[in-house]
Design an enzyme around this catalytic site. Structure first.
Site, PDB file in Angstrom:
ATOM      1  N   ASN A  11      25.760 -13.159  24.294  1.00  0.00           N
ATOM      2  CA  ASN A  11      27.335 -13.365  24.650  1.00  0.00           C
ATOM      3  C   ASN A  11      27.872 -12.029  23.693  1.00  0.00           C
ATOM      4  O   ASN A  11      29.166 -11.888  23.994  1.00  0.00           O
ATOM      5  CB  ASN A  11      27.761 -14.660  23.996  1.00  0.00           C
ATOM      6  CG  ASN A  11      27.473 -15.856  24.726  1.00  0.00           C
ATOM      7  OD1 ASN A  11      27.538 -15.660  25.994  1.00  0.00           O
ATOM      8  ND2 ASN A  11      26.804 -16.809  24.339  1.00  0.00           N
ATOM      9  N   LYS A 272      19.427 -20.317  16.396  1.00  0.00           N
ATOM     10  CA  LYS A 272      19.654 -19.358  15.310  1.00  0.00           C
ATOM     11  C   LYS A 272      19.327 -19.591  14.120  1.00  0.00           C
ATOM     12  O   LYS A 272      18.429 -19.049  13.379  1.00  0.00           O
ATOM     13  CB  LYS A 272      20.979 -18.609  15.354  1.00  0.00           C
ATOM     14  CG  LYS A 272      21.294 -17.952  16.786  1.00  0.00           C
ATOM     15  CD  LYS A 272      22.989 -17.470  16.620  1.00  0.00           C
ATOM     16  CE  LYS A 272      23.209 -16.783  17.999  1.00  0.00           C
ATOM     17  NZ  LYS A 272      23.059 -17.402  19.184  1.00  0.00           N
TER      18      LYS A 272
END
Length: 310
Positions: A11, A272
């Site tokens: 993104n 993450k």
């Protein structure tokens, strides 16, 4: 000198080739800064928006003209590796040239082994492609049979299976290039997902989360530092609300508590955080950091971002 794995979010690379070219120019500056300081650098990148758009384009072309073959999802991942790797490689080379540095750069088309019985195939969670409104996603789901989920208060996106990486098939090639002082771009889009059947590798329809593949790359290359660059400057709790709070540091116990509280979105910040925790736990002296593309240099220098500690 440190060995650094730098993970770029799909993104954060923009929503078009033009946006991506601009983004990777900034990223290349941070990458070459690290190299100029004497570090060995391995770059991994996401491909959520890109692989979704490639897959949609291939399906649209096939539906309008059945003589055009529809492209399997694993091949779409390979395509995204190629063109994102090309943009990164070109931007890094141009930045090296500006500084009269002669380092070699190479993109490795990377296969990543997964378990065909991974429970992720029964529960797709990885967002790919464009954002839609709730109404648009419901219409598309009815037409295509795809699954859509809300993505971190930003809209609805198609989700696909996201199995965990077991092994990196090209690990020997990657480590050989690192030893020869190459800047290596590998594991793009989390790698092309493959399963092993009777000793033979076969592609399978999925997108491996690049954060887990980055962590695997960091382990197999014995890296000192894992940096995950994304669209936000810091890991936040209460994301998207008036009580949003950016975190400077996360230790293992607090991170686990926040995971249990579901503070991090599946397919977005959660992998993450989990990847950083795994890497910090993988050995002594291992460090992990999450920050934005724009703040990469400040994050590397300890001035911003979220740092993970034991």
């Amino acid at each position: 000198m440190k060995k650094v794995v730098l993970a770029l979010g799909g993104n954060a690379l923009g929503n078009s080739p033009e946006e991506q070219i601009k983004a990777v120019r900034k990223t290349a500056v941070s990458i070459v800064d690290l190299v100029e300081d004497g570090n060995e650098v391995i770059v991994c990148h996401g491909n959520g928006p890109q692989v979704g758009m490639i897959n949609l384009a291939m399906e649209t072309a096939h539906n309008s003209n059945p003589q055009i073959s529809n492209m399997p999802f694993a091949e779409c991942v390979a395509m995204s590796q190629g063109y994102i790797g090309y943009h990164l490689q070109k931007a890094i080379k141009n930045e090296l040239s500006k500084r009269n540095m002669k380092n070699a750069v190479s993109t490795i088309i990377t296969q990543v082994k997964v378990d065909k019985n991974d429970e992720a195939f029964a529960n797709p969670t990885k967002p790919v492609g464009l954002f839609y409104s709730k109404e648009e996603s419901e219409k598309l789901a009815a037409e295509s049979g795809y699954t859509f989920k809300e993505d971190a208060n930003r809209g609805y996106r198609r989700v696909v299976p996201s199995p965990k990486p077991i092994d990196i098939i090209e690990k020997e090639e990657i480590n050989t290039l690192i030893k020869e002082d190459f800047i290596v771009i590998a594991g793009g889009g989390g790698g092309i997902p493959v399963v092993e059947n009777y000793g033979q590798l076969e592609g399978i329809g999925a997108v491996i989360d690049k954060d887990f593949t980055s962590e695997k790359l960091a382990e197999i290359s014995d890296a000192d530092l894992l940096i995950i660059l994304t669209a936000v400057e810091k890991v936040c709790i209460n994301y998207g609300t008036e009580n949003e709070e950016g975190l400077d540091e996360l230790n293992l116990s607090r991170a686990q508590k926040l995971i249990e509280e579901r503070q991090f979105a599946e397919g977005s910040m959660l992998p993450k955080v989990k990847a950083c925790l795994s890497f910090v736990q993988s050995g002594e002296g291992k460090t992990a950091l999450i920050t934005s593309l724009e703040k990469a240099k400040e994050g590397i220098n300890g001035l911003t971002g979220t740092r993970f500690v034991k």
